[in-house]
Structures are given as structure tokens and as C-alpha cells.
Scaffold this active site. Sequence first.
Site, PDB file in Angstrom:
ATOM      1  N   ALA A   1      19.079 -52.439 -89.385  1.00  0.00           N
ATOM      2  CA  ALA A   1      20.475 -52.768 -89.085  1.00  0.00           C
ATOM      3  C   ALA A   1      21.421 -51.590 -89.215  1.00  0.00           C
ATOM      4  O   ALA A   1      22.538 -51.630 -88.693  1.00  0.00           O
ATOM      5  CB  ALA A   1      20.939 -53.898 -89.993  1.00  0.00           C
ATOM      6  N   SER A   2      20.998 -50.531 -89.896  1.00  0.00           N
ATOM      7  CA  SER A   2      21.890 -49.373 -90.081  1.00  0.00           C
ATOM      8  C   SER A   2      21.747 -48.350 -88.955  1.00  0.00           C
ATOM      9  O   SER A   2      22.472 -47.353 -88.923  1.00  0.00           O
ATOM     10  CB  SER A   2      21.584 -48.697 -91.416  1.00  0.00           C
ATOM     11  OG  SER A   2      20.232 -48.224 -91.429  1.00  0.00           O
TER      12      SER A   2
ATOM     13  N   LEU B   1      14.303 -54.768 -67.726  1.00  0.00           N
ATOM     14  CA  LEU B   1      13.962 -56.068 -67.161  1.00  0.00           C
ATOM     15  C   LEU B   1      15.111 -57.063 -67.299  1.00  0.00           C
ATOM     16  O   LEU B   1      15.064 -58.150 -66.712  1.00  0.00           O
ATOM     17  CB  LEU B   1      12.700 -56.619 -67.824  1.00  0.00           C
ATOM     18  CG  LEU B   1      11.419 -55.841 -67.537  1.00  0.00           C
ATOM     19  CD1 LEU B   1      10.242 -56.451 -68.282  1.00  0.00           C
ATOM     20  CD2 LEU B   1      11.131 -55.806 -66.040  1.00  0.00           C
TER      21      LEU B   1
ATOM     22  N   ASP C   1       9.217 -41.979 -72.228  1.00  0.00           N
ATOM     23  CA  ASP C   1      10.536 -42.541 -72.474  1.00  0.00           C
ATOM     24  C   ASP C   1      11.007 -43.435 -71.327  1.00  0.00           C
ATOM     25  O   ASP C   1      11.666 -44.448 -71.564  1.00  0.00           O
ATOM     26  CB  ASP C   1      11.545 -41.411 -72.701  1.00  0.00           C
ATOM     27  CG  ASP C   1      12.860 -41.898 -73.283  1.00  0.00           C
ATOM     28  OD1 ASP C   1      12.826 -42.754 -74.182  1.00  0.00           O
ATOM     29  OD2 ASP C   1      13.929 -41.433 -72.833  1.00  0.00           O
TER      30      ASP C   1
ATOM     31  N   HIS D   1       9.961 -48.327 -67.974  1.00  0.00           N
ATOM     32  CA  HIS D   1      11.021 -48.816 -67.087  1.00  0.00           C
ATOM     33  C   HIS D   1      10.610 -48.760 -65.616  1.00  0.00           C
ATOM     34  O   HIS D   1      10.688 -49.755 -64.894  1.00  0.00           O
ATOM     35  CB  HIS D   1      12.303 -48.003 -67.264  1.00  0.00           C
ATOM     36  CG  HIS D   1      12.856 -48.020 -68.655  1.00  0.00           C
ATOM     37  ND1 HIS D   1      12.675 -49.067 -69.529  1.00  0.00           N
ATOM     38  CD2 HIS D   1      13.608 -47.107 -69.326  1.00  0.00           C
ATOM     39  CE1 HIS D   1      13.290 -48.802 -70.671  1.00  0.00           C
ATOM     40  NE2 HIS D   1      13.852 -47.623 -70.571  1.00  0.00           N
TER      41      HIS D   1
ATOM     42  N   ARG E   1      20.435 -50.703 -55.791  1.00  0.00           N
ATOM     43  CA  ARG E   1      21.054 -49.838 -56.806  1.00  0.00           C
ATOM     44  C   ARG E   1      21.198 -50.616 -58.107  1.00  0.00           C
ATOM     45  O   ARG E   1      21.933 -51.606 -58.175  1.00  0.00           O
ATOM     46  CB  ARG E   1      22.408 -49.322 -56.340  1.00  0.00           C
ATOM     47  CG  ARG E   1      23.057 -48.356 -57.314  1.00  0.00           C
ATOM     48  CD  ARG E   1      24.300 -47.725 -56.716  1.00  0.00           C
ATOM     49  NE  ARG E   1      23.950 -46.741 -55.707  1.00  0.00           N
ATOM     50  CZ  ARG E   1      24.044 -45.419 -55.872  1.00  0.00           C
ATOM     51  NH1 ARG E   1      24.458 -44.942 -57.031  1.00  0.00           N
ATOM     52  NH2 ARG E   1      23.723 -44.588 -54.925  1.00  0.00           N
TER      53      ARG E   1
ATOM     54  N   GLN F   1      22.070 -49.139 -61.184  1.00  0.00           N
ATOM     55  CA  GLN F   1      23.262 -48.632 -61.869  1.00  0.00           C
ATOM     56  C   GLN F   1      23.599 -47.256 -61.303  1.00  0.00           C
ATOM     57  O   GLN F   1      22.718 -46.570 -60.782  1.00  0.00           O
ATOM     58  CB  GLN F   1      23.024 -48.545 -63.384  1.00  0.00           C
ATOM     59  CG  GLN F   1      21.972 -47.514 -63.792  1.00  0.00           C
ATOM     60  CD  GLN F   1      21.722 -47.436 -65.284  1.00  0.00           C
ATOM     61  OE1 GLN F   1      21.859 -48.400 -66.008  1.00  0.00           O
ATOM     62  NE2 GLN F   1      21.336 -46.271 -65.753  1.00  0.00           N
TER      63      GLN F   1
ATOM     64  N   ASP G   1      26.125 -53.855 -46.410  1.00  0.00           N
ATOM     65  CA  ASP G   1      26.359 -53.568 -47.825  1.00  0.00           C
ATOM     66  C   ASP G   1      26.740 -54.817 -48.615  1.00  0.00           C
ATOM     67  O   ASP G   1      27.653 -55.543 -48.244  1.00  0.00           O
ATOM     68  CB  ASP G   1      27.483 -52.526 -47.929  1.00  0.00           C
ATOM     69  CG  ASP G   1      27.672 -52.006 -49.345  1.00  0.00           C
ATOM     70  OD1 ASP G   1      26.877 -52.366 -50.226  1.00  0.00           O
ATOM     71  OD2 ASP G   1      28.610 -51.234 -49.564  1.00  0.00           O
TER      72      ASP G   1
ATOM     73  N   TRP H   1      26.073 -42.779 -49.763  1.00  0.00           N
ATOM     74  CA  TRP H   1      26.609 -44.129 -49.929  1.00  0.00           C
ATOM     75  C   TRP H   1      27.996 -44.047 -50.531  1.00  0.00           C
ATOM     76  O   TRP H   1      28.215 -43.398 -51.557  1.00  0.00           O
ATOM     77  CB  TRP H   1      25.691 -44.954 -50.831  1.00  0.00           C
ATOM     78  CG  TRP H   1      26.204 -46.331 -51.143  1.00  0.00           C
ATOM     79  CD1 TRP H   1      26.411 -47.345 -50.263  1.00  0.00           C
ATOM     80  CD2 TRP H   1      26.585 -46.838 -52.425  1.00  0.00           C
ATOM     81  NE1 TRP H   1      26.878 -48.460 -50.910  1.00  0.00           N
ATOM     82  CE2 TRP H   1      26.998 -48.183 -52.236  1.00  0.00           C
ATOM     83  CE3 TRP H   1      26.604 -46.296 -53.711  1.00  0.00           C
ATOM     84  CZ2 TRP H   1      27.431 -48.975 -53.290  1.00  0.00           C
ATOM     85  CZ3 TRP H   1      27.036 -47.097 -54.755  1.00  0.00           C
ATOM     86  CH2 TRP H   1      27.444 -48.418 -54.542  1.00  0.00           C
TER      87      TRP H   1
END
Length: 536
Positions: free
Chosen positions: A59-60, A224, A279, A284, A415, A417, A443, A531
Amino acid sequence: MNRRYVNGNGNQSQHPVLRASTEESLAFIRQSLKSEEMDHLEGTHFDSHFPHVFVTLGASGDLAKKKIYPTLWWLFRDNLIPAATTFYGYARSNLTVESLREKCEQYMKVKPGEEERYEEFWRLNHYVAGSYDTEEDFVKLNKLIERHENGHTCANRLFYLALPPSVFEAVTVHIRHTCMGPKGWTRIIIEKPFGRDAATSQMLTDHLAALFKEEQLYRIDHYLGKEMVQNLMTLRFGNRIFSPTWNRENVASVQITFKEPFGTQGRGGYFDEFGIIRDVMQNHLLQILSLVAMEKPASCHPDDIRNEKVKVLRCMKPVSLDEVVLGQYVGDPESSDPEARLGYLDDRTVPPGSNTPTYAMAALKINNERWDGVPFILKCGKALNERKAEVRIQYQDVPGDIFDGKGKRNELVIRVQPGEALYIKMMTKSPGITFDMEETELDLTYGSRYKGLKLPDAYERLILDVFCGSQMHFVRSDELSEAWRIFTPLLHQIEKQNIRPIPYKYGSRGPKEADEMAKANNFAYYGSYKWVRPHC
């Protein structure tokens, strides 16, 4: 409140939980899950009178203060979790709830009018300082939890392991031996990295399997939970227009990209232990690939979906070094940004002379009838020219060209992000008297199509899924095993042979060799189209 959401039919509406009691809200959530999932949820208790306890271990740490506690606050604020939920933080640091609150404050996004609700949230929080390898401390934690449960015949517990992998084994043993409720469910949320290679991942999997059932384990990959990643299912299997062309006869290549415009920012010591492949790419990007490439599942039941994802991964051979481009950023001495003048090795937390890649491109192939011969290009890196995560499906050249080579390939771009969007690049005649051609797009940009829309954060979706008992957007053990099978030989070769990555300048597109590899794998880059994000 006047937040807007998209409902299950894709229509804009005020979210039902913003105008319902907690019990009604939870009933709505349960009903909104696909009927095929209900067997998987048998025994799940949504009655608001049943106590629920959410324990954040670690939690820290940064993850807790930046993501977990803000997410719990947003879910609590919007009545998306049972009213009888209490929150416990556990870490080695000698903190109080007040000091924990101060650490989280800047990330909580409390709006005017929410102050009373915010105070109520923190009154339900507790903090316990303890070691990760001492059973007595977990016994103390369990006694506090039992005090909250107050002798109820049924109580449910969630444990979020926001911890370094070095303490996973000890913590999970102590949870199993001292913190399992007498009745009700217990669920464990595990953050990546899930090992460093196939062997260490299998050790962790075997360890967890000896303690918990697979349906109790939630291996979280926050990608996800992102809107456009979750939209892949609807896009692929809810639209007749795409299905006939989603194959090797029509698709030239698929490129899945993750780019960050900043470097390690003084935290290179942690990054150097893993590198960009572990990573980002092995988890991902490979998860997105499996959603793009999988066959249509029998239903929307989580296991049917994950079965198809595993089938795709099993059709892929391990990546070889000649299918990969590795890079490491160096400073740009001409930049006006002081950070951009520093390279990866200039970060004092990075070991001198480190060969850890900060950029990687890999061209993968799927050996099945649908995708045989189609390159799936995974590309990820730090200190690049922009922030972007997207899927780019590039179609074959038009056969029998009558436009003297002026035409350019169609592309379907998803897209992720920033600025969630879905657009199709296509050729049209330029307006006017001439017969020139130009690229344009069909679009769907969420910010302009869904005015005032509030998209939930990825962690909101995923933590809510854990409360609901849906594992659809979590990584199953066999998925994890296949992912490591694909990348482990490459990772071992890079480390054993001390492969030197190609230098690329901070703020660039990455090594030029990556563009050459993409071209060799049937990806055409024109550089003539950009874009334009619509004004919202």
C-alpha cells in the site's frame, strides 16, 4: 452527477448505478454480464449485507497511490462496489491512514460536491504495518479483518498483490494459511511481471496452483481493461463488413505499436532488470495480438474467449534474433529539453555499459489457415517521437491498378491511446475539377462522437471485474506459459551473447533498421498521411 457512459448496446446513457441503490447497482452489474458467464459466477454473493474486504498489499508503493487507491475511490464514489466494503492497506512502512491519504491525494480527482463522499471513503480505510515474510503479522491482519466481518456467516475477501516478485511466494503462503475467510470467496489479484522467463514463470504458476484454484487468481494486464482493446471483440465479431477480409488473402501485415515520448526519468534501475520486451512486448502487445488474430469463440464466456487466444499463441514459433530489431536511446545534444539531452546510460540508476534494450521490434508469424504468411509486427519503445498505442491492419495493394500507382493501401487503425479512435484510411478523388486522388478516413473518434463521455480507467474495469468474478480480461496460466515459450529463447540469447542494441536519438522514430524490417515484412510506410484528431 452528470457523467455519461456507453451502455451495453453502444448507446449513450446515464449509468444506472448513478441513480440506484448499492444493491440495485450490483444487481445491474450482474445482469449486464453475459448469460454464459453466470455458471462461472455461481456462489458469488452480491448482497450488500455481506461484508467485503479489499486488502492492498504494498500500500505504500507507487502503484497503490497512483492507481489502486484512486480506482477504489472512483468505484466507491459511483456505488459500483458493495456498501459493506472495508479497505485495508498493508506494507512494511510505518504509515497511518492519514499519511497514506496524503500520498494519494493528488491522484484522487475529487470534484466539487464529492467531499463528503470522499471523507466517507477514507473512514472505511485502515492501515497495517507488517513484514511480508512473518506469519505473525498476517495473523494480526486477519484478526482485524475478522473484526470487520463481525461474525457474519459469509464474507468475501480480495487481496491485491502490488508487490515486487521477490516476495510473491512468502505473501501468498501467508494469505493461504492465515487470511482465508471461513466462508465466502477469496480472490487474489497479481501484478506483472509473472516471472522473467518460461522457467521462473512456471515456478510461480506451480506455486500458486498449490495454494489456490485458477478461478481465484486474477493476473492483471491493465491493457486488457482499455476501451479500444475491449472493443476488438465487438469490432471483429459484431460487424459483417470486416469478417470476409480478416485473413491472409486481404491483409498484408498487422502492426501493433506502443510508443512513449519520455525515457526512464531516473527510474532506469528498475527498468534495467526487465527491459522493453518483458515490460511491454511479451505481455501487453502479445495480448492485443491474440485478440486481433483469434478465431470466433463459441460464446462470450471468459474461458471460451481465452481458449481461442491460447490457440493463436500455440500456432506461433519462438521468436528468433534475426526477426528482431533492438535499440537503446541516446541523448540529443541539440534538443532544448534537458531530459532529451540525456541517453539511457546517462541515468545514474542504470548500470554502466548496460545493453538492455529500450526499443524492440519483432516480426511474428502465425502458422494457421487464416494468417499463414501474414507478418504481425510488434513495436515498442521509450524516448520516441510521440505517445501512441495502436493496432494498424494494412490491406494488400489493389489488384489490377488503373491509377498508375497513385493509390495507397487501405488501413484499419484502432487507436488505444491517446484519444480513443477507430478509423479506416481510404483513397478518394480530391474535391474539384481535377481527377487527383488523396488519402482520407472514415473516422470514429470517441471524443467527438460521444460528447461528454466519461470512459472508465482500465483499472476501474478490471477491479470491478474481480468483484463480479469475471476473468474474461485476465491472463490464464496457459496463456502465460505460451507467451513465455515464444519469447524466452530470444531473451536468453540476448543476455548470454550480450547483444548490443542499436543507438537511436531521443525523440526520433527509433532505429532506421526497424523501418527496413517493417518494409521487408510487407508493411508500406508512405509518410504522407497524418491522422488529424477531430476537435471535440
